[in-house]
Design a protein around this motif. Structure first.
Motif, PDB file in Angstrom:
ATOM      1  N   GLN A   1       0.840  -1.195   0.000  1.00 53.47           N
ATOM      2  CA  GLN A   1       0.000   0.000   0.000  1.00 53.47           C
ATOM      3  C   GLN A   1       0.878   1.249   0.000  1.00 53.47           C
ATOM      4  N   TRP A   2       0.391   2.308  -0.627  1.00 46.14           N
ATOM      5  CA  TRP A   2       1.032   3.618  -0.574  1.00 46.14           C
ATOM      6  C   TRP A   2      -0.009   4.631  -0.136  1.00 46.14           C
TER       7      TRP A   2
ATOM      8  N   SER B   1      -2.869   0.681  -3.592  1.00 41.76           N
ATOM      9  CA  SER B   1      -1.802  -0.304  -3.434  1.00 41.76           C
ATOM     10  C   SER B   1      -1.376  -0.840  -4.787  1.00 41.76           C
TER      11      SER B   1
ATOM     12  N   SER C   1       5.335   4.522   1.431  1.00 46.31           N
ATOM     13  CA  SER C   1       4.936   3.125   1.474  1.00 46.31           C
ATOM     14  C   SER C   1       5.723   2.467   2.610  1.00 46.31           C
TER      15      SER C   1
END
Length: 157
Positions: free
Chosen positions: A71-72, A122, A156
């Motif tokens: 995920q970011w 993500s 991230s």
């Protein structure tokens, strides 16, 4: 945490982060591009325009690679209130609406709450949205040219 910070005068500048971890895994790459780098609000009568829109919108693009399913997130944090020659306007009087929801989120500027969420997703890809900024327009604001810098950070874990 892997992260890049993009600093702007009330909005953002492009930035890129290249991460080079051990050779055993691929490098994560997160790229944040925002334009224009500055936003301005027109001088308008608060009675006629209690909420004033910025003269331009801000295009935001997050590009990721080497992420796998990680995920970011894109967050914003202002460095203080809007300032002009000894006068100030609460930075929280500026808010935005976002296109391309749910990746991009509506929100308000803050100088106290770390990591106000602007976007989240993500994996690998390119995500683009547009932020439309507004400011509460009050007679109590002293006349002046107000400025402040806001850091937009894509990261991230």
């Amino acid at each position: 945490m892997n992260r890049i910070v993009s600093t702007i005068l009330a909005v953002a500048l492009p930035a890129t982060l290249l991460l080079f971890p051990s050779a055993a895994r691929a490098a994560k790459r997160l790229t944040l591009t925002m334009a224009p780098a500055n936003i301005t609000f027109p001088d308008q009568d608060p009675d006629a325009f209690p909420v004033t829109a910025a003269t331009s919108t801000v295009s935001v693009t997050v590009n990721t690679s080497g992420m796998g399913g990680a995920q970011w997130s894109l967050t914003a944090l202002s460095r203080g209130e809007l300032l002009s020659a000894g006068s100030s306007i609460p930075i929280s009087s500026i808010s935005w609406t976002a296109t391309n929801q749910p990746t991009f989120r509506n929100g308000s500027m803050t100088a106290t709450v770390p990591g106000t969420l602007v976007a989240r997703n993500s994996g690998n890809g390119t995500w683009s949205g547009v932020l439309s900024f507004t400011i509460q327009n009050l007679w109590t604001y002293a006349t002046g040219i107000y400025t402040q810098t806001t850091d937009f950070t894509v990261s991230s874990p």
